[in-house]
Design a protein around this motif. Structure first.
Motif, short mmCIF file in Angstrom:
data_model
loop_
_atom_site.label_atom_id
_atom_site.label_comp_id
_atom_site.label_asym_id
_atom_site.label_seq_id
_atom_site.Cartn_x
_atom_site.Cartn_y
_atom_site.Cartn_z
N ASP A 91 34.73 48.68 43.07
CA ASP A 91 34.28 49.67 42.10
C ASP A 91 35.01 49.58 40.76
N ILE A 92 35.83 48.55 40.57
CA ILE A 92 36.58 48.39 39.32
C ILE A 92 36.08 47.16 38.58
N LYS A 93 35.82 47.31 37.30
CA LYS A 93 35.42 46.20 36.45
C LYS A 93 36.44 46.06 35.32
N SER A 94 36.78 44.84 34.97
CA SER A 94 37.73 44.61 33.90
C SER A 94 37.09 44.89 32.55
N ALA A 95 37.76 45.66 31.72
CA ALA A 95 37.28 45.96 30.38
C ALA A 95 37.50 44.75 29.48
N PRO A 96 36.73 44.63 28.39
CA PRO A 96 36.87 43.49 27.48
C PRO A 96 38.29 43.30 26.95
N ASP A 97 39.00 44.40 26.63
CA ASP A 97 40.35 44.24 26.11
C ASP A 97 41.31 43.73 27.18
N GLU A 98 41.04 44.06 28.45
CA GLU A 98 41.87 43.52 29.54
C GLU A 98 41.68 42.01 29.66
N ILE A 99 40.44 41.56 29.64
CA ILE A 99 40.17 40.13 29.71
C ILE A 99 40.76 39.42 28.50
N TYR A 100 40.69 40.05 27.33
CA TYR A 100 41.26 39.46 26.12
C TYR A 100 42.75 39.18 26.32
N TRP A 101 43.50 40.19 26.81
CA TRP A 101 44.94 40.02 26.95
C TRP A 101 45.30 39.14 28.14
N LEU A 102 44.56 39.25 29.23
CA LEU A 102 44.86 38.41 30.40
C LEU A 102 44.72 36.92 30.07
N THR A 103 43.74 36.59 29.24
CA THR A 103 43.49 35.18 28.90
C THR A 103 44.18 34.74 27.62
N TYR A 104 44.73 35.67 26.88
CA TYR A 104 45.33 35.36 25.57
C TYR A 104 46.30 34.17 25.61
N PRO A 105 47.26 34.15 26.53
CA PRO A 105 48.21 33.02 26.51
C PRO A 105 47.54 31.67 26.75
N TYR A 106 46.50 31.65 27.59
CA TYR A 106 45.87 30.38 27.94
C TYR A 106 45.01 29.85 26.79
#
Length: 306
Positions: A189-204
């Motif tokens: 029931d949880i979906k990642s928000a766009p800002d979460e994906i932005y920061w999670l992938t930022y270093p890569y």
């Protein structure tokens, strides 16, 4: 977008120098918030300090919370020489000594928890209490299809992608893959928000060497698991064999919806740790710090108040 470090920690992002397992000086990124006994947060594979975003403020009301990026992850240094199996254990011990002025409370998730077990076995004086979540201590394979695929790709190809900075060109694809893979470690029931994906992938996307180092870690992990299954000398079986040596009070948190490692592993781990207790987190995925942070924070604070 506002810098996560500046928004989260009073002094923003700081750095500390340690000597890594290869004998070189490397820079480790960290932030801290709160006062009192040090409580150090240790992230898992393919992650960085941002994964603790929901836990830092609540825990900092009671402790000096220290959140860092392991070498090769997040904003910490990405070295261009090969790693050797077990390097994370040596480096975590040195990070704890560099950042903590007294025995710490160690809170660790996934691969970070496995590494924490090894450190506490070798250096019990560093840890007063241990909290570990969804630990890959009895693995049979890399837990996700994406990890297994990445572990099979020649490292030279990934290094070429990094060198040519193709991550910029393929940034939308990287974020889409991360969104898909992320769902595997969250509750349904949880979906990642766009800002979460932005920061999670930022270093890569932003930092040269990040994807290559991640690939290298996947390949090291895959080899250790293969050795474990073939009864060859490996670091995982060493940790398993010394579980009984951990005497500090330990809380094992395990998600009932963990698709990577079954809760029966948590029961087995509890039975092998002399001074431990197991708590099952309901309606929670493998990444408990993101799936059910309120339950995680409540369990941690309840355990530490006794």
């Amino acid at each position: 977008m506002q810098d996560w470090w500046q928004a989260t920690f009073p002094q923003g992002r700081q750095t500390v120098e340690i000597t890594d397992a290869n004998g070189y000086q490397v820079s480790i990124a960290y932030g801290e918030k709160g006062q009192g006994q040090p409580l150090i947060l240790i992230h898992g594979i393919a992650s960085w300090g941002y994964s603790w975003r929901h836990c830092i403020h609540p825990l900092s009301q009671y402790f000096r919370v220290i959140c860092f990026d392991a070498k090769g992850y997040g904003f910490s240094e990405k070295v261009n020489y090969p790693e050797k199996a077990g390097h994370q254990v040596i480096e975590l011990e040195r990070i704890i000594r560099a950042l903590c002025d007294r025995p710490a409370i160690i809170v660790a998730e996934s691969l970070g928890a496995l590494i924490a077990l090894a450190v506490v076995q070798a250096h019990p004086e560093l840890c007063e209490r241990l909290i570990i979540m969804n630990v890959p201590v009895f693995p049979t394979q890399l837990p996700s299809q994406g990890m297994r695929l990445l572990s099979l790709i020649p490292i030279q190809l990934i290094q070429l992608v990094d060198f040519l900075r193709l991550t910029y060109l393929f940034a939308p694809l990287i974020r889409a893959i991360a969104q898909y893979e992320r769902q595997d470690v969250l509750s349904d029931d949880i979906k990642s928000a766009p800002d979460e994906i932005y920061w999670l992938t930022y270093p890569y996307i932003e930092f040269p060497g990040a994807i290559a180092k991640l690939t290298e870690e996947m390949q090291l992990s895959a080899r250790e698991i293969e050795k474990l299954l073939q009864n060859q000398p490996n670091h995982i079986s060493d940790i398993q064999a010394q579980l009984g040596n951990i005497k500090c009070p330990t809380l094992i948190l395990w998600s009932d919806g963990d698709r990577w490692f079954p809760s029966s592993d948590g029961e087995k781990l509890r039975d092998r740790l002399p001074n431990s207790q197991l708590q099952i987190l309901e309606n929670c995925g493998h990444s408990a710090s993101s799936s059910c942070p309120e339950a995680v924070n409540t369990a941690i604070l309840g355990f530490l108040s006794n």
